[in-house]
Design a protein around this motif. Structure first.
Motif, PDB file in Angstrom:
ATOM      1  N   LYS A 148      43.659  40.755  32.380  1.00  0.00           N
ATOM      2  CA  LYS A 148      42.504  40.004  32.315  1.00  0.00           C
ATOM      3  C   LYS A 148      41.678  39.935  33.512  1.00  0.00           C
ATOM      4  N   VAL A 149      42.265  39.767  34.742  1.00  0.00           N
ATOM      5  CA  VAL A 149      41.934  39.764  36.018  1.00  0.00           C
ATOM      6  C   VAL A 149      41.116  40.803  36.450  1.00  0.00           C
ATOM      7  N   ARG A 150      41.755  42.209  36.100  1.00  0.00           N
ATOM      8  CA  ARG A 150      41.105  43.484  36.325  1.00  0.00           C
ATOM      9  C   ARG A 150      39.454  43.418  35.591  1.00  0.00           C
ATOM     10  N   GLY A 151      39.743  43.101  34.307  1.00  0.00           N
ATOM     11  CA  GLY A 151      38.290  43.298  33.492  1.00  0.00           C
ATOM     12  C   GLY A 151      37.176  42.291  34.304  1.00  0.00           C
ATOM     13  N   GLU A 152      37.730  40.926  34.458  1.00  0.00           N
ATOM     14  CA  GLU A 152      36.872  40.165  35.020  1.00  0.00           C
ATOM     15  C   GLU A 152      36.343  40.543  36.424  1.00  0.00           C
ATOM     16  N   LEU A 153      36.965  41.297  37.193  1.00  0.00           N
ATOM     17  CA  LEU A 153      36.631  41.570  38.581  1.00  0.00           C
ATOM     18  C   LEU A 153      35.795  42.781  38.402  1.00  0.00           C
ATOM     19  N   LYS A 154      35.923  43.615  37.651  1.00  0.00           N
ATOM     20  CA  LYS A 154      35.154  44.780  37.403  1.00  0.00           C
ATOM     21  C   LYS A 154      33.661  44.353  37.010  1.00  0.00           C
ATOM     22  N   LYS A 155      33.663  43.459  36.197  1.00  0.00           N
ATOM     23  CA  LYS A 155      32.450  42.717  35.770  1.00  0.00           C
ATOM     24  C   LYS A 155      31.539  42.198  36.657  1.00  0.00           C
TER      25      LYS A 155
END
Length: 389
Positions: A148-155
């Protein structure tokens, strides 16, 4: 001498510059701020020559000029000091002997999808190796949470690329490091001409929960200074023995665990607390941090605290909720926001369209009214916003 840049110059800093007749680099940002014309502005060449020919203390309100300092003041040791502290990975390497068991590693943005989470010490923090405020900072407590964090971070990385130069936030490289449990503190200080650290303020960064990494509320008080001043000073003396820091201002963040062990998080070089929020030291203790730095003055903490009221002094960062569109906001009810606090000392309105923050506010709060800060800490602040729909 000062190098001013975006995002913000306070009236307090501007008044201090005039009062002390401090030379200021005449750069693009200084012109855009439309500062008082009586300020002693120096053209680029004149500024550089003054640094070459005189022993000058240099302060910047922002980290945006780092690239300018690297390109124009390479004959000084400032670029080297800035590089070590601004790059969180280099900073960890500097302190490796002081913290031999501390886990950290560097990864590129392109490698985020290839990280083997089983090889990482969990829980951990991931953040830009070169960063600002809590932008791009995430705590990861499990392998499942990492997805989840990886997606939010990239965004988030894609959203913030245009607002700050690479010298302030570099979203190409990240540092993963073990999570440091405990209270978080931020200190404004400088090393004097003899390399002695001088603490000008200690702020405790309070959070709404264990997962919270936002910058909503920082507090300082007589109790905080009395309890932690000497412990932080011991660390700063030890760090100062590793690198020549004479005449160098900084803003450094720490975690302190339940056993009072101190672990540094990061150092922001050449400046004190960002967005001129360092000015809270004047409200709380009568300390003008700029004057103290340029005049190489040391606070007499025993004398200051002896007559100090036992109150809490806070910086409140009024950031907008992540899930709203700023274009849907019609207005901000600043009067309602200001009047919420027991004693508002100063409120600074900010361009929320550009920065996602509508105000920085300094407040004085009684200890028996602690709930005032807890409530604002957990609030999404929507009650102060008026929307189109």
């Amino acid at each position: 001498m000062l190098i001013l840049d975006k995002p913000y110059v306070s009236e307090f800093l501007e008044d201090t510059i005039l009062e002390l007749n401090l030379p200021v680099l005449k750069n693009k940002a200084a012109k855009e701020f439309k500062l008082n014309e009586d300020i002693n502005f120096l053209e680029e060449k004149e500024f550089v020559n003054k640094v070459k020919n005189e022993e000058s203390l240099i302060y910047s309100n922002s980290e945006n000029p780092i690239n300018w300092i690297t390109n124009h003041l390479s004959f000084t040791d400032l670029p080297e000091k800035i590089d070590i502290f601004k790059d969180k990975y280099q900073f960890r390497k500097l302190l490796r002997d002081m913290y031999p068991d501390f886990y950290f590693r560097k990864v590129s943005f392109d490698e985020l999808d290839q990280i083997d989470i089983n090889e990482v010490k969990i829980p951990f923090i991931i953040k830009p190796s070169v960063g600002f405020f809590s932008m791009g900072v995430y705590q990861v407590n499990s392998a499942l949470e990492w997805e989840k964090v990886r997606g939010e971070l990239k965004k988030e990385v894609n959203n913030m690329k245009d607002n700050y130069p690479e010298e302030v936030i570099n979203t190409n490289e990240f540092i993963i490091e073990e999570n440091i449990e405990g209270k978080e503190f931020a200190i404004d200080l400088y090393y004097n001409d003899e390399g002695k650290p001088v603490i000008l303020n200690i702020l405790e960064h309070i959070f709404s929960s264990g997962e919270d990494v936002n910058d909503r509320v920082y507090i300082t008080s007589k109790k905080i200074i009395e309890k932690y001043h000497n412990s932080f000073l011991d660390f700063l003396n030890e760090m100062g023995a590793l690198i020549n820091l004479n005449g160098f201002p900084m803003h450094i963040e720490f975690r302190v665990d339940n056993d009072e062990n101190i672990v540094p998080i990061e150092v922001n070089p050449m400046r004190f607390a960002g967005w001129c929020t360092t000015d809270v030291a004047y409200h709380a203790y009568g300390i003008n941090v700029y004057e103290y730095f340029f005049k190489q003055k040391e606070p007499n903490w025993e004398k200051i605290l002896k007559i100090k009221k036992d109150k809490i002094y806070s910086i409140v960062v009024a950031d907008l909720p992540n899930d709203i569109n700023v274009n849907d906001i019609i207005e901000i009810n600043y009067d309602k926001f200001s009047s919420y606090f027991e004693n508002t000392l100063e409120m600074r309105k900010i361009d929320y369209n550009k920065y996602g923050v509508f105000a920085f506010l300094f407040a004085e709060t009684s200890y028996d009214n602690w709930g005032e800060l807890e409530t604002i800490l957990k609030s999404d602040l929507r009650e102060y916003l008026k929307f189109k729909h």
